[in-house]
Design a protein around this motif. Sequence first.
Motif, short mmCIF file in Angstrom:
data_model
loop_
_atom_site.label_atom_id
_atom_site.label_comp_id
_atom_site.label_asym_id
_atom_site.label_seq_id
_atom_site.Cartn_x
_atom_site.Cartn_y
_atom_site.Cartn_z
N PRO A 1 0.81 -1.22 0.00
CA PRO A 1 0.00 0.00 0.00
C PRO A 1 0.84 1.27 0.00
O PRO A 1 0.38 2.31 -0.48
CB PRO A 1 -0.81 -0.11 1.30
N GLY A 2 2.07 1.19 0.49
CA GLY A 2 2.93 2.37 0.50
C GLY A 2 3.23 2.88 -0.88
O GLY A 2 3.33 4.09 -1.11
N THR A 3 3.39 1.97 -1.84
CA THR A 3 3.64 2.38 -3.22
C THR A 3 2.43 3.11 -3.79
O THR A 3 2.57 4.18 -4.41
CB THR A 3 3.96 1.15 -4.08
N ALA A 4 1.26 2.54 -3.58
CA ALA A 4 0.04 3.18 -4.09
C ALA A 4 -0.18 4.53 -3.44
O ALA A 4 -0.60 5.50 -4.10
CB ALA A 4 -1.16 2.27 -3.84
N ARG A 5 0.09 4.64 -2.15
CA ARG A 5 -0.07 5.92 -1.45
C ARG A 5 0.94 6.94 -1.95
O ARG A 5 0.62 8.13 -2.12
CB ARG A 5 0.07 5.69 0.06
N ALA A 6 2.18 6.52 -2.19
CA ALA A 6 3.22 7.44 -2.65
C ALA A 6 2.88 8.03 -4.00
O ALA A 6 3.10 9.23 -4.26
CB ALA A 6 4.57 6.72 -2.72
N VAL A 7 2.33 7.21 -4.90
CA VAL A 7 1.97 7.73 -6.23
C VAL A 7 0.85 8.76 -6.09
O VAL A 7 0.88 9.83 -6.74
CB VAL A 7 1.56 6.58 -7.16
N LEU A 8 -0.15 8.49 -5.25
CA LEU A 8 -1.22 9.46 -5.04
C LEU A 8 -0.68 10.76 -4.44
O LEU A 8 -1.11 11.85 -4.82
CB LEU A 8 -2.29 8.87 -4.15
N ALA A 9 0.24 10.63 -3.48
CA ALA A 9 0.80 11.83 -2.85
C ALA A 9 1.56 12.67 -3.87
O ALA A 9 1.45 13.91 -3.87
CB ALA A 9 1.72 11.42 -1.70
N ALA A 10 2.32 12.02 -4.75
CA ALA A 10 3.05 12.76 -5.77
C ALA A 10 2.11 13.45 -6.73
O ALA A 10 2.35 14.60 -7.15
CB ALA A 10 3.99 11.80 -6.53
N ARG A 11 1.02 12.79 -7.08
CA ARG A 11 0.06 13.39 -7.99
C ARG A 11 -0.65 14.59 -7.35
O ARG A 11 -0.93 15.58 -8.03
CB ARG A 11 -0.97 12.34 -8.42
N SER A 12 -0.91 14.50 -6.07
CA SER A 12 -1.60 15.60 -5.39
C SER A 12 -0.72 16.84 -5.28
O SER A 12 -1.23 17.96 -5.15
CB SER A 12 -2.06 15.17 -4.00
N ARG A 13 0.60 16.65 -5.32
CA ARG A 13 1.52 17.80 -5.24
C ARG A 13 1.66 18.51 -6.56
O ARG A 13 2.15 19.65 -6.61
CB ARG A 13 2.88 17.33 -4.75
N ARG A 14 1.25 17.85 -7.64
CA ARG A 14 1.42 18.46 -8.96
C ARG A 14 0.30 19.46 -9.25
O ARG A 14 -0.84 19.24 -8.86
CB ARG A 14 1.43 17.38 -10.05
#
Length: 350
Positions: free
Chosen positions: A337-350
């Motif tokens: 789940p950490g991988t899936a959460r990290a991708v979402l976090a990166a997208r939210s910063r864009r």
Amino acid sequence: MAAVLLQPGPAGADRRDREPIVIGHRGSAALRPEHTLPSYETAVALGADFIEPDLVSTKDHVLVARHENEISGTTDVGDHPEFASRRTTKTVDGVPVTGWFTEDFTLAELRTLRAKERIPGLRPDNTAFDGLAPIPTFDEVVELAQRYGVGVYPETKHPTYFDSLGLSLEEPLLDVLARHGWQDRRDRVFIQSFETANLRDLRTRTTLPLIQLINASGAPYDRVAAGDPLTYDGMVTPQGLRDVAEYADGVGVATSRIVPAGPDGRLLAPTTLIRDAHRAHLDVHAWTIRDENSQLPVDYRLGDPASPAHPRATGNVMGWLGTLYDLGVDGVFADNPGTARAVLAARSRR
């Protein structure tokens, strides 16, 4: 922070405005032996919104979290001479299976066993945790989820089979959830099944969100047993999805239903499943996202295929997740789940 659970609704701005949910598949199966409290705790720590227990029954009708009711691959039952005589062959969903089965053990007996890594060849590091954790009850999984402020996403495993044994899964499932105060449509619960009849029955008993699982091939076993010609292929047509929407709130689909692969393993053009499901007011949750090269589409594998470590090495799982998020999935089942959460976090910063 865990995402707020919003209920399925018409495709449009409301759907685009909410972040996809991250479902810890069997907890965090990439990092701990699956369906153990340490696996679920790790999933929460890595940012899962929901933790997913597969549910089977004991002989005394207690729901426990195991990938299958046959437990030789996920516990040390084979090392217990006192249970040697219980090894047997049964037919589960039309398939003969040999081993030890949860329905032949009381909860007290299962508690003497310890969990182990199911696929040590792919995940050798997880074997460091073999023998440490007992089999958890569904009650314990719900307690853990509420303690950490996440939801649960239980799957009823082989409901037709367990019904035939007088060990129906649905009543104790709802009883456990109700005992913990989870009974309302907006509570942090999704109930899923590969079969259809038990979901239709649950729809008459609860307003909790229901998810119809759809495999990459085959048919729901309850429909096979009834002689019904319905297949999973038929369920992903626009009309099939409208039929699912009569009793379910979403579909949980193999990723190949969203982006199929060709004979060479490389991805083809996406299907219209997400669009069609959203038009039927169904959410789409994709399974299963795994980090290892051997578990990813060929397009997202990294490293030297000739290396013996290549199958278990981490591929471009973040790129694969990004593709699925771009296509509009409403959630993903992730072994990490950490991988899936990290991708979402990166997208939210864009």
